[in-house]
Every structure is written in structure tokens, then in C-alpha cells.
Design a protein around this motif. Structure first.
Motif, PDB file in Angstrom:
ATOM      1  N   ILE A 173       0.824  -1.210   0.000  1.00  0.00           N
ATOM      2  CA  ILE A 173       0.000   0.000   0.000  1.00  0.00           C
ATOM      3  C   ILE A 173       0.856   1.257   0.000  1.00  0.00           C
ATOM      4  N   PHE A 174       1.780   1.374   0.955  1.00  0.00           N
ATOM      5  CA  PHE A 174       2.468   2.639   1.166  1.00  0.00           C
ATOM      6  C   PHE A 174       3.680   2.834   0.256  1.00  0.00           C
ATOM      7  N   VAL A 175       4.402   1.754  -0.034  1.00  0.00           N
ATOM      8  CA  VAL A 175       5.653   1.888  -0.793  1.00  0.00           C
ATOM      9  C   VAL A 175       5.431   1.708  -2.289  1.00  0.00           C
ATOM     10  N   ASN A 176       4.683   0.652  -2.668  1.00  0.00           N
ATOM     11  CA  ASN A 176       4.559   0.315  -4.088  1.00  0.00           C
ATOM     12  C   ASN A 176       3.265   0.775  -4.738  1.00  0.00           C
ATOM     13  N   GLY A 177       2.216   0.955  -3.955  1.00  0.00           N
ATOM     14  CA  GLY A 177       0.948   1.375  -4.533  1.00  0.00           C
ATOM     15  C   GLY A 177       0.333   0.331  -5.450  1.00  0.00           C
ATOM     16  N   PHE A 178       0.597  -0.937  -5.165  1.00  0.00           N
ATOM     17  CA  PHE A 178       0.052  -2.055  -5.957  1.00  0.00           C
ATOM     18  C   PHE A 178      -0.446  -3.078  -4.951  1.00  0.00           C
ATOM     19  N   VAL A 179      -1.782  -3.160  -4.794  1.00  0.00           N
ATOM     20  CA  VAL A 179      -2.350  -3.802  -3.602  1.00  0.00           C
ATOM     21  C   VAL A 179      -3.222  -4.998  -3.966  1.00  0.00           C
ATOM     22  N   HIS A 180      -2.889  -6.160  -3.411  1.00  0.00           N
ATOM     23  CA  HIS A 180      -3.727  -7.358  -3.497  1.00  0.00           C
ATOM     24  C   HIS A 180      -4.980  -7.103  -2.669  1.00  0.00           C
ATOM     25  N   CYS A 181      -6.146  -7.155  -3.315  1.00  0.00           N
ATOM     26  CA  CYS A 181      -7.376  -6.694  -2.657  1.00  0.00           C
ATOM     27  C   CYS A 181      -8.336  -7.805  -2.262  1.00  0.00           C
ATOM     28  N   ASP A 182      -7.856  -9.035  -2.176  1.00  0.00           N
ATOM     29  CA  ASP A 182      -8.764 -10.120  -1.787  1.00  0.00           C
ATOM     30  C   ASP A 182      -8.105 -11.071  -0.780  1.00  0.00           C
ATOM     31  N   PRO A 183      -7.619 -10.527   0.352  1.00  0.00           N
ATOM     32  CA  PRO A 183      -6.930 -11.386   1.325  1.00  0.00           C
ATOM     33  C   PRO A 183      -7.882 -12.124   2.265  1.00  0.00           C
ATOM     34  N   HIS A 184      -8.924 -12.763   1.705  1.00  0.00           N
ATOM     35  CA  HIS A 184      -9.769 -13.573   2.588  1.00  0.00           C
ATOM     36  C   HIS A 184      -9.017 -14.861   2.938  1.00  0.00           C
ATOM     37  N   PRO A 185      -9.390 -15.537   4.014  1.00  0.00           N
ATOM     38  CA  PRO A 185      -8.587 -16.661   4.512  1.00  0.00           C
ATOM     39  C   PRO A 185      -8.303 -17.748   3.483  1.00  0.00           C
ATOM     40  N   GLY A 186      -9.198 -17.957   2.510  1.00  0.00           N
ATOM     41  CA  GLY A 186      -8.936 -18.967   1.490  1.00  0.00           C
ATOM     42  C   GLY A 186      -7.797 -18.609   0.558  1.00  0.00           C
ATOM     43  N   ASN A 187      -7.431 -17.325   0.507  1.00  0.00           N
ATOM     44  CA  ASN A 187      -6.356 -16.864  -0.374  1.00  0.00           C
ATOM     45  C   ASN A 187      -5.039 -16.636   0.350  1.00  0.00           C
ATOM     46  N   VAL A 188      -5.025 -16.843   1.666  1.00  0.00           N
ATOM     47  CA  VAL A 188      -3.794 -16.648   2.451  1.00  0.00           C
ATOM     48  C   VAL A 188      -3.529 -17.930   3.236  1.00  0.00           C
ATOM     49  N   LEU A 189      -2.488 -18.648   2.838  1.00  0.00           N
ATOM     50  CA  LEU A 189      -2.120 -19.890   3.512  1.00  0.00           C
ATOM     51  C   LEU A 189      -0.862 -19.679   4.347  1.00  0.00           C
ATOM     52  N   VAL A 190      -0.724 -20.487   5.391  1.00  0.00           N
ATOM     53  CA  VAL A 190       0.495 -20.442   6.217  1.00  0.00           C
ATOM     54  C   VAL A 190       1.070 -21.852   6.297  1.00  0.00           C
ATOM     55  N   ARG A 191       2.380 -21.935   6.454  1.00  0.00           N
ATOM     56  CA  ARG A 191       3.022 -23.248   6.523  1.00  0.00           C
ATOM     57  C   ARG A 191       4.437 -23.096   7.042  1.00  0.00           C
ATOM     58  N   LYS A 192       5.048 -24.224   7.383  1.00  0.00           N
ATOM     59  CA  LYS A 192       6.484 -24.281   7.643  1.00  0.00           C
ATOM     60  C   LYS A 192       7.153 -24.647   6.318  1.00  0.00           C
ATOM     61  N   GLY A 193       8.139 -23.871   5.914  1.00  0.00           N
ATOM     62  CA  GLY A 193       8.832 -24.131   4.658  1.00  0.00           C
ATOM     63  C   GLY A 193       9.390 -25.540   4.632  1.00  0.00           C
ATOM     64  N   PRO A 194       9.128 -26.313   3.568  1.00  0.00           N
ATOM     65  CA  PRO A 194       9.599 -27.711   3.529  1.00  0.00           C
ATOM     66  C   PRO A 194      11.109 -27.845   3.571  1.00  0.00           C
ATOM     67  N   ASP A 195      11.837 -26.837   3.093  1.00  0.00           N
ATOM     68  CA  ASP A 195      13.302 -26.901   3.071  1.00  0.00           C
ATOM     69  C   ASP A 195      13.924 -26.227   4.286  1.00  0.00           C
ATOM     70  N   THR A 196      13.333 -25.092   4.721  1.00  0.00           N
ATOM     71  CA  THR A 196      13.941 -24.292   5.786  1.00  0.00           C
ATOM     72  C   THR A 196      13.317 -24.520   7.154  1.00  0.00           C
ATOM     73  N   GLY A 197      12.043 -24.945   7.189  1.00  0.00           N
ATOM     74  CA  GLY A 197      11.334 -25.073   8.462  1.00  0.00           C
ATOM     75  C   GLY A 197      10.872 -23.742   9.018  1.00  0.00           C
ATOM     76  N   LYS A 198      11.121 -22.655   8.273  1.00  0.00           N
ATOM     77  CA  LYS A 198      10.693 -21.330   8.725  1.00  0.00           C
ATOM     78  C   LYS A 198       9.242 -21.068   8.320  1.00  0.00           C
ATOM     79  N   VAL A 199       8.593 -20.183   9.064  1.00  0.00           N
ATOM     80  CA  VAL A 199       7.202 -19.840   8.785  1.00  0.00           C
ATOM     81  C   VAL A 199       7.108 -19.086   7.458  1.00  0.00           C
ATOM     82  N   GLU A 200       6.150 -19.488   6.624  1.00  0.00           N
ATOM     83  CA  GLU A 200       5.941 -18.843   5.334  1.00  0.00           C
ATOM     84  C   GLU A 200       4.463 -18.490   5.153  1.00  0.00           C
ATOM     85  N   ILE A 201       4.211 -17.451   4.374  1.00  0.00           N
ATOM     86  CA  ILE A 201       2.850 -17.080   3.967  1.00  0.00           C
ATOM     87  C   ILE A 201       2.750 -17.285   2.460  1.00  0.00           C
ATOM     88  N   VAL A 202       1.706 -18.014   2.054  1.00  0.00           N
ATOM     89  CA  VAL A 202       1.450 -18.255   0.631  1.00  0.00           C
ATOM     90  C   VAL A 202       0.272 -17.380   0.212  1.00  0.00           C
TER      91      VAL A 202
END
Length: 397
Positions: A173-202
Motif C-alpha cells: 500500500i504505502f511503498v509500491n501502490g500495488f495492492v492485493h485486494c482479496d486477502p480472505h482466509p482462502g487466499n492466504v495460507l500459512v506453513r512451515k517451509g519444507p526446506d527451511t522449516g521457517k514460517v511462510e505465507i502463501v
């Protein structure tokens, strides 16, 4: 499946069994425009296949016409409600959402734009098997962002997820002015990275984006800075610049989802309470005519921003991290950077650019120090030190 096979045959010129080793008949997700199936290509890649419902293109023009008729009917019955902007937005956005090639381009653009966030994953697009009605993507799994049981089972910290989401959307929003406008829960997934084990947002479904003009983006930056640091004169100034007129307190309340009393006290100073939530719900019903007028006044870019803000707040409410000081400070960082970038771009003086960079560094340091104090000493001491810093240092905008 008959309709899915029909669309794939018409757009890709081959049958499903010619293109894929396996293709799950049961969709992973289904919505009004399309559904997504998991499949495996002959080279072994697991993919997600998004297939548009075959009648959507024809039906969409009828839907918009019906919407226009209904909105005009509502206006005749209730003249104080002005919702023609809803029809205008549908006419502009629906054709873009129905073009999956546009969605693929948006996905690649945002992946490049936010590549410095190693915790963000955007599915790769396979262009050789994509059309306006079929989109082939890298398959990325995970739990929905509102699935707390999934996060507990996988030892994913909800506060970390909330911080990451705040960083992603503040940058958009503030830096790029190019905004994904449909962040409902079905479009935002969370997981542990299969290679790193770190938290990721899909981040999925890139069909609906809002492109902000520079003037709007900078005014919006100034407004949020003013809200975060409780500069009420500038809150009024930038609400007026964004078209709110006499409804500027209402705009501030709608953007923050806080009461006007909380906005005046400082939205970053105290978390929202159950009583304030009740007050907001009651006032929303009371002020519906004024909300309608405000929505008709503000720039059209603001409308999808409202939607995005509300969806993100819904996620934060589910995670129990709503209106945390950390999210406000991340927003403030992005505002500082965005305004500094703009000011440096518009000056030819080396001395002036150095001055802006120095001020930016001081402001970011001030925010980081405040965040550190919040974590270590608690809110009371943080507020005291922040007051001292505000006295000693220039304001971060």
C-alpha cells in the motif's frame, strides 16, 4: 468435471489425460468464478489448475446490468443511499478478474516487487499451459490463515504470522501502490517451509489488484502517520485531501475500525476492547446514510482499500492479534520510507537528499527503539520514552 474438461479442451486443445498424469476430480477450492484442481504433469511437477466456469463470461454482463437496475431502484426508494459507485467498480474490476492471464501477470509482478520478503511465497505461473480461462500454477499447500488448530499442530506463532501480513500489505500500500485486494482466509495460507522449516505465507488469487496513484498513496501515507502518532490537525488535513469533507472523523474511524474517542487518544496506545467493538457496531447502523455519502465522495481507489483493511482486520481478530502496536509500527516504517523516497526523487540537490536520508534514518531508528522498549519494558515506560524522543527528535513525517 464435464464442464472442466470442456474448458480445458477448448482453451488448451487437448484432453485432460493428454496433459496430466493425474487430475483430481474433486476441486481443492470452488468459488463463483472458478475452481481449482490439483494435478500432476507428465514431467512430474505437481500443479494447481484454476479453471473458469464456462458460463461466467456470458453471465457477468447480465449480472452487472441487474446490479445497476437494483441500485437505481434502491436510490428511488431511499434517496439518501448512493451506491452507483458499486456498479462502476464492478464494471471496471470484473473483466480483469475474468482474465486469468492478467492474474498471472499480477502474481509475477507482486512476487518480484516483494522478493526481499523470504517468508512470502507466490505460486509460479506456467505460461505454456495458461489462457484467459485456465491458469496453471505451482502447487503450494498450507493451512488457511484463520485455522488456529493447524497453526498449533505445526507450532506456528500467530504473532509472527500477523507481523508478516502487516509487512506485506504495508509494503504494497504505502511503498509500491500495488495492492492485493482479496486477502480472505482462502487466499492466504500459512506453513512451515519444507526446506527451511521457517514460517511462510502463501498468497493466492491475484486477480483483483488496486493500483494507487502517487498523489493518493502519499496522502494515505501522511494520514496513517498522523493517525499512528495522534496528530489530529494532520488527520483532519489529509482526510479532507482524500475527499471526506465534514465526514473526516467518520473516515478516520472507518480506516482504523476504532471509535473517534480512541482515535483522539491514540490508536497505538491501547488495544480495542469488547465495549468499543459493540459501540462501533451500533454506530455503524446509526451512521449508515453518512457512510453511504462518504463512500460516494472518496477516491475510487479507497473503496478496495476499505475491503482489504476489513479482510485483514478479520484475520487479525481470528488470530487474536488485532491492532497490535507492532503492526502500527510496521506501517509507520513503510510510510517513512515511502515519503523519503518521494522527497529524494523530487530534488536534485545532493545536500537535500542527504538531509532526507539522515532524517529517514533517525525516524526509523526512533520507531525501532520504541518497538524494542514495548517488547522489553511494557507500554507505560514506552510511552514515556516515546514522549521524550518526540521532544528531542523530529517527527517521523
Amino acid at each position: 468435471m464435464q464442464e472442466v474438461s470442456q474448458v480445458i479442451r477448448e482453451d488448451l486443445g487437448k484432453e485432460i489425460h493428454d496433459l496430466f498424469v493425474s487430475f483430481d476430480d474433486t476441486p481443492m477450492g470452488a468459488a463463483s468464478l472458478a475452481q481449482v484442481h490439483k494435478a500432476v504433469l507428465h514431467d512430474g511437477r505437481t500443479v494447481a489448475v484454476k479453471v473458469q466456469h464456462p458460463k461466467v463470461q456470458v453471465q457477468s454482463s447480465k449480472d452487472i446490468l441487474l446490479m445497476e437496475v437494483l441500485v437505481l431502484a434502491v436510490k428511488q426508494l431511499f434517496p439518501e443511499f448512493e451506491f452507483m459507485w458499486l456498479v462502476d467498480e464492478a464494471k471496471k474490476n470484473l473483466p480483469l478478474e475474468l482474465d486469468f492471464l492478467n492474474e498471472g501477470r499480477n502474481a509475477e509482478k507482486v512476487a518480484q516487487m516483494l522478493k526481499h520478503f523470504d517468508f512470502l511465497k507466490v505460486p509460479q505461473i506456467y505460461w505454456e499451459l495458461s489462457t484467459k480461462r485456465v491458469l496453471l500454477m505451482e502447487f503450494l499447500d498450507g493451512g488457511q490463515v484463520n485455522d488456529r488448530d493447524y497453526m498449533e499442530r505445526n507450532k506456528i506463532d500467530v504473532n509472527e504470522i500477523s507481523r508478516h501480513l502487516g509487512k506485506i500489505y504495508s509494503e504494497m500500500i504505502f511503498v509500491n501502490g500495488f495492492v492485493h485486494c482479496d486477502p480472505h482466509p482462502g487466499n492466504v495460507l500459512v506453513r512451515k517451509g519444507p526446506d527451511t522449516g521457517k514460517v511462510e505465507i502463501v498468497l493466492l488469487d491475484h486477480g483483483l489488484y488496486q493500483v494507487l496513484t502517487e498523489e493518493f498513496r502519499l496522502d494515505y501515507c501522511h494520514l496513517w502517520q498522523s493517525l499512528i502518532w495522534t496528530d489530529m490537525e494532520k488527520v483532519k488535513k489529509y482526510c479532507l485531501r482524500l475527499g471526506a469533507g465534514d465526514f473526516y472523523p467518520l473516515l478516520a474511524c472507518m480506516l482504523t475500525a476504532r471509535s473517534w474517542n480512541s482515535v483522539n487518544r491514540g490508536i497505538s496506545q491501547a488495544p480495542i476492547t469488547a465495549s468499543e467493538n459493540t459501540e462501533i457496531r451500533n454506530n455503524a447502523a446509526t451512521y449508515l446514510p453518512q457512510i453511504s455519502q462518504l463512500l460516494n465522495r472518496v477516491p475510487r481507489q479507497m473503496l478496495l482499500i476499505f475491503k482489504t483493511n476489513d479482510l485483514l482486520r478479520g484475520i487479525e481478530a481470528t488470530l487474536g492479534t488485532r491492532a497490535s502496536a507492532s503492526s502500527f509500527l510496521n506501517m509507520s516504517r513503510c510510510c517513512v520510507r515511502a515519503l523519503a523516497m518521494h522527497n529524494k526523487k523530487n530534488t536534485c540537490s545532493f545536500f537535500r537528499r542527504s538531509q532526507i536520508s539522515f532524517s529517514e534514518t533517525i525516524s526509523l531508528w526512533q520507531i525501532s527503539l520504541h518497538e524494542l522498549i514495548l517488547r522489553v519494558k511494557g507500554l507505560r515506560l514506552a510511552s514515556w520514552v516515546l514522549a521524550l524522543l518526540c521532544w528531542l527528535l523530529p517527527a517521523p513525517y
